[in-house]
Write a protein that holds these residues in place. Sequence first.
Motif, PDB file in Angstrom:
ATOM      1  N   LEU A 256       0.831  -1.201   0.000  1.00 48.74           N
ATOM      2  CA  LEU A 256       0.000   0.000   0.000  1.00 48.74           C
ATOM      3  C   LEU A 256       0.868   1.255   0.000  1.00 48.74           C
ATOM      4  O   LEU A 256       0.607   2.208  -0.739  1.00 48.74           O
ATOM      5  N   GLY A 257       1.917   1.261   0.826  1.00 52.44           N
ATOM      6  CA  GLY A 257       2.812   2.414   0.854  1.00 52.44           C
ATOM      7  C   GLY A 257       3.491   2.654  -0.480  1.00 52.44           C
ATOM      8  O   GLY A 257       3.627   3.803  -0.931  1.00 52.44           O
ATOM      9  N   GLU A 258       3.911   1.555  -1.142  1.00 59.41           N
ATOM     10  CA  GLU A 258       4.539   1.684  -2.453  1.00 59.41           C
ATOM     11  C   GLU A 258       3.551   2.216  -3.487  1.00 59.41           C
ATOM     12  O   GLU A 258       3.911   3.044  -4.345  1.00 59.41           O
ATOM     13  N   VAL A 274      -3.997   8.016   4.911  1.00 57.24           N
ATOM     14  CA  VAL A 274      -4.177   6.627   4.481  1.00 57.24           C
ATOM     15  C   VAL A 274      -4.679   5.795   5.658  1.00 57.24           C
ATOM     16  O   VAL A 274      -4.107   5.849   6.753  1.00 57.24           O
ATOM     17  N   ARG A 275      -5.742   5.042   5.417  1.00 60.72           N
ATOM     18  CA  ARG A 275      -6.262   4.096   6.402  1.00 60.72           C
ATOM     19  C   ARG A 275      -6.513   2.775   5.689  1.00 60.72           C
ATOM     20  O   ARG A 275      -6.952   2.754   4.535  1.00 60.72           O
ATOM     21  N   ALA A 276      -6.235   1.677   6.373  1.00 62.76           N
ATOM     22  CA  ALA A 276      -6.457   0.362   5.757  1.00 62.76           C
ATOM     23  C   ALA A 276      -6.690  -0.675   6.842  1.00 62.76           C
ATOM     24  O   ALA A 276      -6.195  -0.562   7.967  1.00 62.76           O
ATOM     25  N   THR A 277      -7.460  -1.698   6.492  1.00 60.75           N
ATOM     26  CA  THR A 277      -7.656  -2.847   7.362  1.00 60.75           C
ATOM     27  C   THR A 277      -7.988  -4.044   6.484  1.00 60.75           C
ATOM     28  O   THR A 277      -8.376  -3.886   5.319  1.00 60.75           O
ATOM     29  N   VAL A 285      -9.376  -0.049   1.983  1.00 62.03           N
ATOM     30  CA  VAL A 285      -8.365   1.011   1.914  1.00 62.03           C
ATOM     31  C   VAL A 285      -9.050   2.349   1.695  1.00 62.03           C
ATOM     32  O   VAL A 285      -9.987   2.460   0.893  1.00 62.03           O
ATOM     33  N   GLU A 286      -8.581   3.364   2.431  1.00 62.26           N
ATOM     34  CA  GLU A 286      -9.036   4.731   2.213  1.00 62.26           C
ATOM     35  C   GLU A 286      -7.811   5.617   2.045  1.00 62.26           C
ATOM     36  O   GLU A 286      -6.925   5.640   2.909  1.00 62.26           O
ATOM     37  N   VAL A 287      -7.759   6.339   0.925  1.00 57.60           N
ATOM     38  CA  VAL A 287      -6.649   7.246   0.632  1.00 57.60           C
ATOM     39  C   VAL A 287      -7.259   8.602   0.272  1.00 57.60           C
ATOM     40  O   VAL A 287      -7.993   8.711  -0.715  1.00 57.60           O
ATOM     41  N   ASP A 310      -5.267  -0.747  -8.994  1.00 59.36           N
ATOM     42  CA  ASP A 310      -4.546  -1.729  -9.810  1.00 59.36           C
ATOM     43  C   ASP A 310      -3.296  -2.233  -9.099  1.00 59.36           C
ATOM     44  O   ASP A 310      -2.956  -3.419  -9.193  1.00 59.36           O
ATOM     45  N   ARG A 311      -2.598  -1.354  -8.394  1.00 57.66           N
ATOM     46  CA  ARG A 311      -1.407  -1.788  -7.656  1.00 57.66           C
ATOM     47  C   ARG A 311      -1.787  -2.708  -6.501  1.00 57.66           C
ATOM     48  O   ARG A 311      -1.097  -3.695  -6.221  1.00 57.66           O
TER      49      ARG A 311
END
Length: 334
Positions: A256-258, A274-277, A285-287, A310-311
């Motif tokens: 996610l960071g990449e 950025v939030r993710a679970t 994921v929320e960006v 896509d990533r």
Amino acid sequence: MTDDADGHRGERGARAPRAAAAGPDPRPAVDLARAGSAAAERSALVVSIVASAVIGGGAVVWGVLATAGVLVFDGVFLLAGILLSGVSLAAARAAAAPPSAAYPFGKHAVTPLAVALQGAALLGTVVFAAADAVTTLTSGGSDANPATMLVYGVVSAALSVVVAWWLRRRAPGSDLVDAEVAQWHAGAVLSTVVGVGGAAALALDTAGVTAATRYADPVLLLVACAVIAPVPVRLIRTAARELLEAAPPPAVTAVLGEAVADVRARFGLPEPVVRATKLGRRLYVEVDFVVAPGTWDVDAEDRVRRAVVDRLRATGHEVWATVEVTTDPDLTAA
């Protein structure tokens, strides 16, 4: 704006959904990969159930005939896995079901629930076995044959390792199968402890220290319980983190960071919130990017969103992403 697991877009506000940018649509291939992963997961769980029935049933019969409590415990440990594997199989089918009106986000929460149930049941089995071992110790030990424990330990450990290896190859990346593999690894460790202890007791018996061999069975059972105890604790902790919406595993967080760094470089965007679970196979994921007014339109926002999604699909999870480009910092607040 959001991209759900099927690639559809929605929004918190009233804007109508827009079509994705032109170009090859990767979703059919992704959907096929998901279907194949789900089928592999179910078949792996079925094999685990059959293997547990065969090996566990044989261990219980062997242990009863040899009056070896540690063998009976090993067999019960495996047989209990049948019920737990059945729960995992039901959870896999429920998680694979598409969203509905009653469950608009699907039923992915059943995956950590099933893993937590496995952990709790295994922990209960360990506690019961430890109590039984203490009772046997205080009553003067048992008449278990050390040679029997040695042979059983070698055979059972080898079979457990083979089953765990096959399951891992059959369904890599499945939380449910990972829980099964953890159980088989624990069984292999338990059987190894039985075999090593049986060899030690046999050596003592050969040396004429026969009194000590009566305590080999309960002592081995206590050692096995101590070795196995971290496995159910780890399963329960992992499931609890998912149910409490903790951050995803480090490997997923790194991807996610990449992805975010790549999108920032490509589109000249600022540092986002950025939030993710992770919940089973679903990755939420929320960006949120905060930009200057009048510098972005919906088409450009779509390109950013698609680049992020896509990533993230490379992780093998079903991605449910919310990617926002906004001019209002208050909209990014928790």
